[in-house]
Design an enzyme around this catalytic site. Structure first.
Site, PDB file in Angstrom:
ATOM      1  N   CYS A  20       0.811  -1.398   0.009  1.00  0.00           N
ATOM      2  CA  CYS A  20      -0.050  -0.017  -0.039  1.00  0.00           C
ATOM      3  C   CYS A  20       0.996   1.339  -0.090  1.00  0.00           C
ATOM      4  O   CYS A  20       1.842   1.399   0.609  1.00  0.00           O
ATOM      5  CB  CYS A  20      -0.797   0.027   1.194  1.00  0.00           C
ATOM      6  SG  CYS A  20      -2.208   1.343   1.170  1.00  0.00           S
ATOM      7  N   CYS A  55       0.198   5.006   7.017  1.00  0.00           N
ATOM      8  CA  CYS A  55      -0.534   4.715   8.292  1.00  0.00           C
ATOM      9  C   CYS A  55       0.561   4.098   9.163  1.00  0.00           C
ATOM     10  O   CYS A  55       0.870   2.951   9.030  1.00  0.00           O
ATOM     11  CB  CYS A  55      -1.743   3.842   7.902  1.00  0.00           C
ATOM     12  SG  CYS A  55      -2.854   4.477   6.660  1.00  0.00           S
ATOM     13  N   CYS A  57       0.182   0.224  10.214  1.00  0.00           N
ATOM     14  CA  CYS A  57      -0.191  -0.590   9.342  1.00  0.00           C
ATOM     15  C   CYS A  57       0.835  -1.212   8.791  1.00  0.00           C
ATOM     16  O   CYS A  57       1.978  -0.981   8.060  1.00  0.00           O
ATOM     17  CB  CYS A  57      -1.055   0.029   8.377  1.00  0.00           C
ATOM     18  SG  CYS A  57      -1.721  -1.258   7.241  1.00  0.00           S
ATOM     19  N   CYS A  75     -16.621  -9.611   5.425  1.00  0.00           N
ATOM     20  CA  CYS A  75     -16.163  -8.312   5.200  1.00  0.00           C
ATOM     21  C   CYS A  75     -14.670  -8.471   4.554  1.00  0.00           C
ATOM     22  O   CYS A  75     -13.700  -9.139   4.872  1.00  0.00           O
ATOM     23  CB  CYS A  75     -15.725  -7.633   6.723  1.00  0.00           C
ATOM     24  SG  CYS A  75     -16.933  -7.685   7.738  1.00  0.00           S
ATOM     25  N   CYS A 100     -19.586  -6.393   3.734  1.00  0.00           N
ATOM     26  CA  CYS A 100     -19.028  -5.457   4.058  1.00  0.00           C
ATOM     27  C   CYS A 100     -17.389  -5.087   3.128  1.00  0.00           C
ATOM     28  O   CYS A 100     -17.027  -6.260   3.168  1.00  0.00           O
ATOM     29  CB  CYS A 100     -18.847  -5.349   5.459  1.00  0.00           C
ATOM     30  SG  CYS A 100     -17.878  -3.658   5.981  1.00  0.00           S
ATOM     31  N   CYS A 110     -19.787   1.867   8.479  1.00  0.00           N
ATOM     32  CA  CYS A 110     -18.792   1.224   9.669  1.00  0.00           C
ATOM     33  C   CYS A 110     -17.754   2.190   9.891  1.00  0.00           C
ATOM     34  O   CYS A 110     -16.721   2.380   8.871  1.00  0.00           O
ATOM     35  CB  CYS A 110     -18.455   0.005   9.091  1.00  0.00           C
ATOM     36  SG  CYS A 110     -17.409  -0.992  10.440  1.00  0.00           S
ATOM     37  N   ARG A 132     -18.157  -2.476  17.794  1.00  0.00           N
ATOM     38  CA  ARG A 132     -17.338  -3.684  17.648  1.00  0.00           C
ATOM     39  C   ARG A 132     -16.124  -3.701  18.472  1.00  0.00           C
ATOM     40  O   ARG A 132     -15.460  -2.780  18.173  1.00  0.00           O
ATOM     41  CB  ARG A 132     -17.110  -4.033  16.111  1.00  0.00           C
ATOM     42  CG  ARG A 132     -16.236  -5.277  15.848  1.00  0.00           C
ATOM     43  CD  ARG A 132     -16.104  -5.769  14.535  1.00  0.00           C
ATOM     44  NE  ARG A 132     -17.457  -5.662  13.741  1.00  0.00           N
ATOM     45  CZ  ARG A 132     -17.721  -4.831  12.523  1.00  0.00           C
ATOM     46  NH1 ARG A 132     -16.814  -4.425  11.776  1.00  0.00           N
ATOM     47  NH2 ARG A 132     -18.960  -5.086  12.385  1.00  0.00           N
TER      48      ARG A 132
HETATM   49  N1  SAM Z   1      -6.612   0.332   2.921  1.00  0.00           N
HETATM   50  C1  SAM Z   1      -7.931   0.745   3.429  1.00  0.00           C
HETATM   51  C2  SAM Z   1      -8.044   1.829   4.330  1.00  0.00           C
HETATM   52  O1  SAM Z   1      -6.960   2.116   5.202  1.00  0.00           O
HETATM   53  O2  SAM Z   1      -8.876   2.592   4.569  1.00  0.00           O
HETATM   54  C3  SAM Z   1      -8.562  -0.484   4.087  1.00  0.00           C
HETATM   55  C4  SAM Z   1      -7.878  -1.248   4.890  1.00  0.00           C
HETATM   56  S1  SAM Z   1      -7.121  -0.983   6.425  1.00  0.00           S
HETATM   57  C5  SAM Z   1      -6.128  -2.162   6.843  1.00  0.00           C
HETATM   58  C6  SAM Z   1      -8.544  -0.627   7.568  1.00  0.00           C
HETATM   59  C7  SAM Z   1      -8.400  -0.336   8.903  1.00  0.00           C
HETATM   60  O3  SAM Z   1      -7.587  -1.372   9.677  1.00  0.00           O
HETATM   61  C8  SAM Z   1      -7.422   0.809   9.435  1.00  0.00           C
HETATM   62  O4  SAM Z   1      -8.283   2.029   9.110  1.00  0.00           O
HETATM   63  C9  SAM Z   1      -7.245   0.687  10.839  1.00  0.00           C
HETATM   64  O5  SAM Z   1      -8.115   1.241  11.616  1.00  0.00           O
HETATM   65  C10 SAM Z   1      -7.169  -0.833  11.091  1.00  0.00           C
HETATM   66  N2  SAM Z   1      -6.107  -1.319  11.306  1.00  0.00           N
HETATM   67  C11 SAM Z   1      -4.825  -1.498  10.423  1.00  0.00           C
HETATM   68  N3  SAM Z   1      -3.893  -2.015  11.149  1.00  0.00           N
HETATM   69  C12 SAM Z   1      -4.156  -2.210  12.154  1.00  0.00           C
HETATM   70  C13 SAM Z   1      -3.359  -2.485  13.328  1.00  0.00           C
HETATM   71  N4  SAM Z   1      -2.123  -2.920  13.194  1.00  0.00           N
HETATM   72  N5  SAM Z   1      -4.038  -2.507  14.600  1.00  0.00           N
HETATM   73  C14 SAM Z   1      -5.440  -2.117  14.646  1.00  0.00           C
HETATM   74  N6  SAM Z   1      -6.193  -1.730  13.773  1.00  0.00           N
HETATM   75  C15 SAM Z   1      -5.388  -1.886  12.473  1.00  0.00           C
HETATM   76 FE1  SF4 Z   2      -2.760   1.255   3.529  1.00  0.00          FE
HETATM   77 FE2  SF4 Z   2      -2.911   0.126   5.874  1.00  0.00          FE
HETATM   78 FE3  SF4 Z   2      -3.246   2.771   5.335  1.00  0.00          FE
HETATM   79 FE4  SF4 Z   2      -5.009   0.702   4.698  1.00  0.00          FE
HETATM   80  S1  SF4 Z   2      -4.582   1.240   6.720  1.00  0.00           S
HETATM   81  S2  SF4 Z   2      -4.318   2.852   3.682  1.00  0.00           S
HETATM   82  S3  SF4 Z   2      -3.779  -0.784   3.988  1.00  0.00           S
HETATM   83  S4  SF4 Z   2      -1.306   1.696   4.867  1.00  0.00           S
END
Ligand code: SAM
Ligand code: SF4
Ligand code: DTB
Length: 336
Positions: free
Chosen positions: A72, A76, A79, A116, A147, A207, A279
């Protein structure tokens, strides 16, 4: 003999003034007042609200599948799927529709009412979106709720997903507006709120929630919930994630949070958004059964089940079923 229960002044004032419980005008200081209640007072208030709006012994089960993993472009900092961090995640291409529908069937057989799909995109390309729409149609044909979480969406993309029969779109705000820039720099909280508005306008259930344990302060937790509760409509589903600390991400060494502080966040979410499903989301693999039981008492009524979240571990199915049996909880079917 009746037993007098001392109510915190804040709760008493709410009840005496007849202030509506479904509000969109929460002040930060009021929410911080809830966070600062004595633990038992806060849980009592949240559990009362939970019982008023929901069956307290039913929990909805969603199962997650990562349909496009890793690589990606976003940053973030929590992530493991961000390409810029050196984690154990192996990037993969978008899954085939048939494989996704087969996996949904298995999840239904195990008791999931909602399937989901998550994709590690900043936003979907139109060609990829067509394929996801076919996955949604396939999940709906199996009689499950669908979802997806695909990143930012335009109004024409939300319209296509709605047409395919999508029930919920997950798009988290993650943290407070003040803390947001310390966690993500490649898109703003306003970008996220725009996507949430596009989803809502298309008639898809929203959500949206966030993450606890990113190094945020209590006022940040209050700010995250304030942002969600003060939307024109409360999200139908509010995932509260505890950070899963993954080696290689900038937040891998963040201090773990006090379990009671996590429960408090669930309780405040329940009070602020009484009708929503709250949730108990990521982080259960590291949580004691007793902490999860407190979350259910405080108003959590939905979980992700299945051995995996997107890329990290979730409790084993048998462990969850054993915990439910010990607590007298049964799965909520979406027909109920
Ligand atoms: N890439 C898309 C986005 O960010 O909108 C969808 C997938 S992203 C993995 C969805 C959500 O997963 C993130 O917004 C975050 O809230 C949650 N998430 C990701 N990594 C995480 C982690 N290590 N611990 C807890 N929540 C996490
Ligand atoms: Fe990409 Fe992870 Fe951020 Fe979703 S949460 S936009 S998968 S870096
Ligand atoms: C949400 O709020 N949490 C889920 C889902 N929505 C997409 C994701 C949790 C991801 C945890 C880290 C991982 O497994 O990669």
């Amino acid at each position: 003999m009746s037993i007098a229960v001392a109510k915190p002044a804040f709760v008493q004032q709410l009840q005496e003034t007849g202030v509506s419980e479904i509000r969109h005008d929460w002040e930060r200081s009021e929410i911080e007042g809830l966070f600062n209640l004595a633990f038992s007072d806060l849980i009592f208030h949240a559990a009362s609200m939970h019982r008023k709006y929901h069956d307290p012994n039913k929990v909805q089960l969603s199962q997650l599948l990562s349909i496009k993993t890793g690589g990606c472009p976003e940053d973030c900092s929590y992530c493991p799927q961000a390409a810029r961090y050196d984690t154990d995640v192996t990037a993969s291409r978008l899954m085939a529709v048939s494989a996704v529908v087969e996996a949904a069937k298995a999840a239904k057989a195990a008791g999931a009412s909602r399937y989901c799909l998550g994709a590690a995109w900043r936003s979907p390309k139109d060609r990829d979106l067509e394929q996801v729409c076919d996955m949604v149609r396939g999940i709906k044909q199996e009689g499950m709720e669908a979802c997806v979480t695909l990143g930012m969406l335009t109004p024409s993309q939300t319209a296509k997903l709605k047409q395919a029969g999508l029930d919920y779109y997950n798009h988290n705000i993650d943290t407070s507006p003040e803390h947001y820039g310390d966690i993500i720099t490649t898109r703003t909280i306003e970008d996220r709120l725009n996507t949430i508005e596009n989803v809502r306008s298309a008639g898809i259930n929203v959500c949206s929630g966030g993450i606890v344990g990113l190094g945020e302060s209590q006022t940040d937790r209050a700010g995250m919930l304030q942002t969600l509760a003060n939307l024109p409509d409360h999200p139908e589903s509010v995932p509260i994630n505890q950070l899963v600390r993954v080696e290689g991400t900038p937040l891998s060494d963040t201090d773990s949070i006090d379990a009671f502080d996590f429960v408090r966040t669930i309780a405040v979410a329940r009070i602020l958004m009484p009708r929503s499903a709250v949730r108990l989301s990521a982080g259960r693999a590291e949580m004691a059964d007793e902490a999860q039981a407190l979350c259910f008492l405080a108003g959590a009524n939905s979980i992700f089940f299945g051995d995996k979240l997107l890329t990290t571990e979730n409790p084993q199915h048998e462990n969850d079923m054993r915990l439910f049996a010990r607590l007298g909880i049964t799965p909520l079917n979406h027909q109920q």
